[in-house]
Design a protein around this motif. Structure first.
Motif, PDB file in Angstrom:
ATOM      1  N   THR A   1       0.574  -1.418   0.118  1.00 57.39           N
ATOM      2  CA  THR A   1       0.016   0.238   0.159  1.00 57.39           C
ATOM      3  C   THR A   1       0.822   1.197   0.103  1.00 57.39           C
ATOM      4  OG1 THR A   1      -1.942  -0.719   1.316  1.00 57.39           O
ATOM      5  CG2 THR A   1      -1.639   1.297   1.417  1.00 57.39           C
ATOM      6  N   MET A   2       0.902   2.050  -1.563  1.00 61.27           N
ATOM      7  CA  MET A   2       1.779   3.101  -0.707  1.00 61.27           C
ATOM      8  C   MET A   2       0.524   4.426  -1.985  1.00 61.27           C
ATOM      9  SD  MET A   2       4.134   1.664  -3.605  1.00 61.27           S
ATOM     10  CE  MET A   2       5.258   3.351  -3.942  1.00 61.27           C
ATOM     11  N   PHE A   3       1.223   5.217  -0.644  1.00 68.13           N
ATOM     12  CA  PHE A   3       1.261   6.883  -1.174  1.00 68.13           C
ATOM     13  C   PHE A   3       2.067   7.903  -1.380  1.00 68.13           C
ATOM     14  CE2 PHE A   3       2.154   6.689   3.361  1.00 68.13           C
ATOM     15  CZ  PHE A   3       2.559   7.543   3.557  1.00 68.13           C
ATOM     16  N   GLU A   4       2.524   8.776  -2.415  1.00 72.13           N
ATOM     17  CA  GLU A   4       2.697   9.436  -2.748  1.00 72.13           C
ATOM     18  C   GLU A   4       2.882   9.551  -4.824  1.00 72.13           C
ATOM     19  OE1 GLU A   4       3.710  12.543  -2.125  1.00 72.13           O
ATOM     20  OE2 GLU A   4       3.684  12.570   0.204  1.00 72.13           O
ATOM     21  N   SER A   5       2.259   9.829  -5.655  1.00 68.47           N
ATOM     22  CA  SER A   5       2.489   9.823  -6.946  1.00 68.47           C
ATOM     23  C   SER A   5       3.605   9.532  -7.525  1.00 68.47           C
ATOM     24  CB  SER A   5       1.508  10.772  -7.070  1.00 68.47           C
ATOM     25  OG  SER A   5       2.311  11.955  -7.203  1.00 68.47           O
ATOM     26  N   ASN A   6       4.338  10.623  -7.532  1.00 67.33           N
ATOM     27  CA  ASN A   6       5.937  10.041  -8.282  1.00 67.33           C
ATOM     28  C   ASN A   6       6.189   9.078  -7.590  1.00 67.33           C
ATOM     29  OD1 ASN A   6       5.437  12.578  -9.443  1.00 67.33           O
ATOM     30  ND2 ASN A   6       7.149  13.417  -8.757  1.00 67.33           N
ATOM     31  N   ALA A   7       6.461   8.501  -6.518  1.00 67.50           N
ATOM     32  CA  ALA A   7       6.643   7.084  -5.813  1.00 67.50           C
ATOM     33  C   ALA A   7       6.360   6.245  -6.236  1.00 67.50           C
ATOM     34  CB  ALA A   7       6.805   7.138  -4.218  1.00 67.50           C
ATOM     35  N   ILE A   8       4.805   5.735  -6.469  1.00 69.62           N
ATOM     36  CA  ILE A   8       4.237   4.945  -6.614  1.00 69.62           C
ATOM     37  C   ILE A   8       4.320   4.682  -8.344  1.00 69.62           C
ATOM     38  CG2 ILE A   8       1.556   4.777  -7.789  1.00 69.62           C
ATOM     39  CD1 ILE A   8       0.635   6.017  -4.928  1.00 69.62           C
ATOM     40  N   VAL A   9       4.835   5.337  -9.320  1.00 73.75           N
ATOM     41  CA  VAL A   9       4.725   5.885 -10.321  1.00 73.75           C
ATOM     42  C   VAL A   9       5.676   4.911 -10.604  1.00 73.75           C
ATOM     43  CG1 VAL A   9       5.563   7.036 -12.367  1.00 73.75           C
ATOM     44  CG2 VAL A   9       3.510   7.779 -11.047  1.00 73.75           C
ATOM     45  N   ARG A  10       7.139   5.139  -9.359  1.00 75.92           N
ATOM     46  CA  ARG A  10       8.494   4.334 -10.124  1.00 75.92           C
ATOM     47  C   ARG A  10       8.247   2.955  -9.764  1.00 75.92           C
ATOM     48  NH1 ARG A  10      10.189   9.649  -8.212  1.00 75.92           N
ATOM     49  NH2 ARG A  10      10.393   8.810  -5.611  1.00 75.92           N
ATOM     50  N   TYR A  11       7.842   3.034  -8.840  1.00 80.19           N
ATOM     51  CA  TYR A  11       6.841   1.327  -7.915  1.00 80.19           C
ATOM     52  C   TYR A  11       6.138   0.679  -9.352  1.00 80.19           C
ATOM     53  CZ  TYR A  11       4.340  -2.563  -6.507  1.00 80.19           C
ATOM     54  OH  TYR A  11       4.233  -4.011  -6.554  1.00 80.19           O
ATOM     55  N   LEU A  12       5.533   0.889  -9.878  1.00 80.96           N
ATOM     56  CA  LEU A  12       5.001   0.102 -11.026  1.00 80.96           C
ATOM     57  C   LEU A  12       5.972   0.136 -12.030  1.00 80.96           C
ATOM     58  CD1 LEU A  12       1.768   2.390 -11.805  1.00 80.96           C
ATOM     59  CD2 LEU A  12       2.450   0.012 -10.400  1.00 80.96           C
ATOM     60  N   ALA A  13       7.051   1.421 -12.482  1.00 82.77           N
ATOM     61  CA  ALA A  13       7.731   1.208 -13.871  1.00 82.77           C
ATOM     62  C   ALA A  13       9.202  -0.066 -12.865  1.00 82.77           C
ATOM     63  CB  ALA A  13       8.440   2.392 -14.284  1.00 82.77           C
ATOM     64  N   ALA A  14       9.238   0.132 -11.419  1.00 78.45           N
ATOM     65  CA  ALA A  14      10.463  -1.265 -11.333  1.00 78.45           C
ATOM     66  C   ALA A  14       9.648  -2.520 -11.693  1.00 78.45           C
ATOM     67  CB  ALA A  14      10.488  -0.274  -9.984  1.00 78.45           C
ATOM     68  N   ARG A  15       8.525  -2.811 -10.870  1.00 77.01           N
ATOM     69  CA  ARG A  15       8.192  -3.917 -10.969  1.00 77.01           C
ATOM     70  C   ARG A  15       7.221  -4.674 -12.610  1.00 77.01           C
ATOM     71  NH1 ARG A  15       3.555  -6.210  -6.294  1.00 77.01           N
ATOM     72  NH2 ARG A  15       3.340  -8.691  -7.475  1.00 77.01           N
ATOM     73  N   TYR A  16       6.718  -3.346 -13.282  1.00 85.13           N
ATOM     74  CA  TYR A  16       6.367  -3.885 -14.407  1.00 85.13           C
ATOM     75  C   TYR A  16       6.628  -2.992 -15.794  1.00 85.13           C
ATOM     76  CZ  TYR A  16       2.574  -5.331 -10.877  1.00 85.13           C
ATOM     77  OH  TYR A  16       1.606  -5.316  -9.414  1.00 85.13           O
ATOM     78  N   GLY A  17       7.680  -2.425 -15.693  1.00 83.60           N
ATOM     79  CA  GLY A  17       8.082  -1.964 -17.188  1.00 83.60           C
ATOM     80  C   GLY A  17       9.319  -2.083 -17.110  1.00 83.60           C
ATOM     81  N   GLU A  18       9.925  -2.961 -16.668  1.00 88.65           N
ATOM     82  CA  GLU A  18      12.023  -2.972 -17.041  1.00 88.65           C
ATOM     83  C   GLU A  18      11.842  -2.594 -17.926  1.00 88.65           C
ATOM     84  OE1 GLU A  18      15.529  -2.289 -15.916  1.00 88.65           O
ATOM     85  OE2 GLU A  18      14.291  -2.082 -14.250  1.00 88.65           O
ATOM     86  N   GLY A  19      12.781  -2.143 -18.545  1.00 88.75           N
ATOM     87  CA  GLY A  19      13.419  -1.597 -20.114  1.00 88.75           C
ATOM     88  C   GLY A  19      12.235  -1.205 -20.612  1.00 88.75           C
ATOM     89  N   SER A  20      11.328  -0.823 -20.095  1.00 91.62           N
ATOM     90  CA  SER A  20      10.420   0.408 -21.210  1.00 91.62           C
ATOM     91  C   SER A  20       9.824   1.655 -20.443  1.00 91.62           C
ATOM     92  CB  SER A  20       8.686  -0.881 -21.854  1.00 91.62           C
ATOM     93  OG  SER A  20       8.101  -1.176 -20.407  1.00 91.62           O
ATOM     94  N   LEU A  21       8.741   2.081 -18.941  1.00 93.69           N
ATOM     95  CA  LEU A  21       8.628   2.882 -18.722  1.00 93.69           C
ATOM     96  C   LEU A  21       9.875   2.963 -17.603  1.00 93.69           C
ATOM     97  CD1 LEU A  21       6.208   4.766 -18.615  1.00 93.69           C
ATOM     98  CD2 LEU A  21       5.947   3.632 -16.259  1.00 93.69           C
ATOM     99  N   ARG A  22      10.686   1.800 -17.132  1.00 94.61           N
ATOM    100  CA  ARG A  22      11.686   1.954 -16.688  1.00 94.61           C
ATOM    101  C   ARG A  22      13.059   1.716 -17.427  1.00 94.61           C
ATOM    102  NH1 ARG A  22      15.122  -0.181 -13.091  1.00 94.61           N
ATOM    103  NH2 ARG A  22      15.755   1.059 -11.219  1.00 94.61           N
ATOM    104  N   PRO A  23      13.605   2.721 -17.248  1.00 94.78           N
ATOM    105  CA  PRO A  23      14.774   2.406 -18.779  1.00 94.78           C
ATOM    106  C   PRO A  23      16.067   1.377 -17.896  1.00 94.78           C
ATOM    107  CG  PRO A  23      14.376   4.524 -19.109  1.00 94.78           C
ATOM    108  CD  PRO A  23      13.664   4.311 -17.591  1.00 94.78           C
ATOM    109  N   SER A  24      16.276   0.213 -18.635  1.00 95.47           N
ATOM    110  CA  SER A  24      16.848  -0.503 -18.336  1.00 95.47           C
ATOM    111  C   SER A  24      18.654  -0.542 -18.336  1.00 95.47           C
ATOM    112  CB  SER A  24      17.054  -2.209 -19.112  1.00 95.47           C
ATOM    113  OG  SER A  24      17.049  -1.949 -20.198  1.00 95.47           O
TER     114      SER A  24
END
Length: 220
Positions: A62-85
């Motif tokens: 469970t998270m709050f803070e929008s930028n942290a949430i976006v980075r979490y989602l990118a790290a967990r589900y978007g490696e190499g796409s939303l989160r650069p590798s």
């Protein structure tokens, strides 16, 4: 299923749902905050003691803070796409997300809140003028960065484009002078071609409190 709490008209909620859509993730959104209330309920404060939106739940996280949430989602589900590798591209995405949040967001938000959210008698014209005076220099920095790359972190869209992407739509809707920034203009045009941006970000803003309230209610 991933769950998000927050009204669609919130720029911070928009960051999260836009990222989720870009990642192709199914989610359920609960409408709270703003005119909908609910953020002072004990059950909500247990998730976010700040009483603000958004909140994200993903399994046991469970998270709050929008930028942290976006980075979490990118790290967990978007490696190499939303989160650069690549380390360099990742560093640039992190850098520009921080820079946008700390430098540009406060100025655009000041203009927006005074022009759209505040009754005329409560508007701070001095704050609007100061923000309009400072924005061109800051946007020139972003424009220069985009001169040599399509996106802030290189040749691919990443989470480094999300913060300014959300606020720049609002800025484009405001009645205020705007500097000539050809590279931002190109970047913004590319954003507007993205289906997730069209769905979650390109929504009616309005020009006064009554219009804002009506749009907020319609969006849910």
């Amino acid at each position: 299923m991933i769950e998000v709490w927050g009204r669609r008209s919130s720029s911070n909620v928009q960051k999260v749902v836009w990222a989720l859509d870009e990642l192709g993730l199914a989610f359920k959104r609960h409408t709270v905050g703003g005119g909908f209330g609910g953020v002072r309920d004990p059950s909500y404060l247990k998730m976010n003691p700040n009483g603000l939106v958004p909140v994200l739940q993903d399994g046991d996280i469970t998270m709050f803070e929008s930028n942290a949430i976006v980075r979490y989602l990118a790290a967990r589900y978007g490696e190499g796409s939303l989160r650069p590798s690549e380390p360099k591209a990742l560093a640039l995405a992190e850098q520009w997300m921080e820079w946008q949040q700390l430098n540009v967001v406060p100025l655009i938000s000041t203009i927006f809140w005074n022009q759209v959210r505040s009754p005329p008698a409560q508007r701070n014209d001095k704050a609007i003028a100061e923000s309009n005076a400072r924005l061109p220099g800051l946007l020139a920095i972003a424009d220069q960065a985009l001169k040599s790359s399509q996106w802030f972190a290189g040749d691919r869209f990443t989470f480094g484009d999300i913060v300014l992407g959300v606020l720049y739509w609002r800025y484009s809707c405001l009645d205020c002078p705007k500097p000539d920034t050809p590279n931002i203009k190109r970047w913004f045009a590319a954003l507007k071609e993205r289906p997730a941006y069209q769905k979650w970000i390109m929504v009616q803003v309005g020009s006064n409190p009554a219009e804002w309230t009506a749009n907020e209610k319609a969006l849910g």
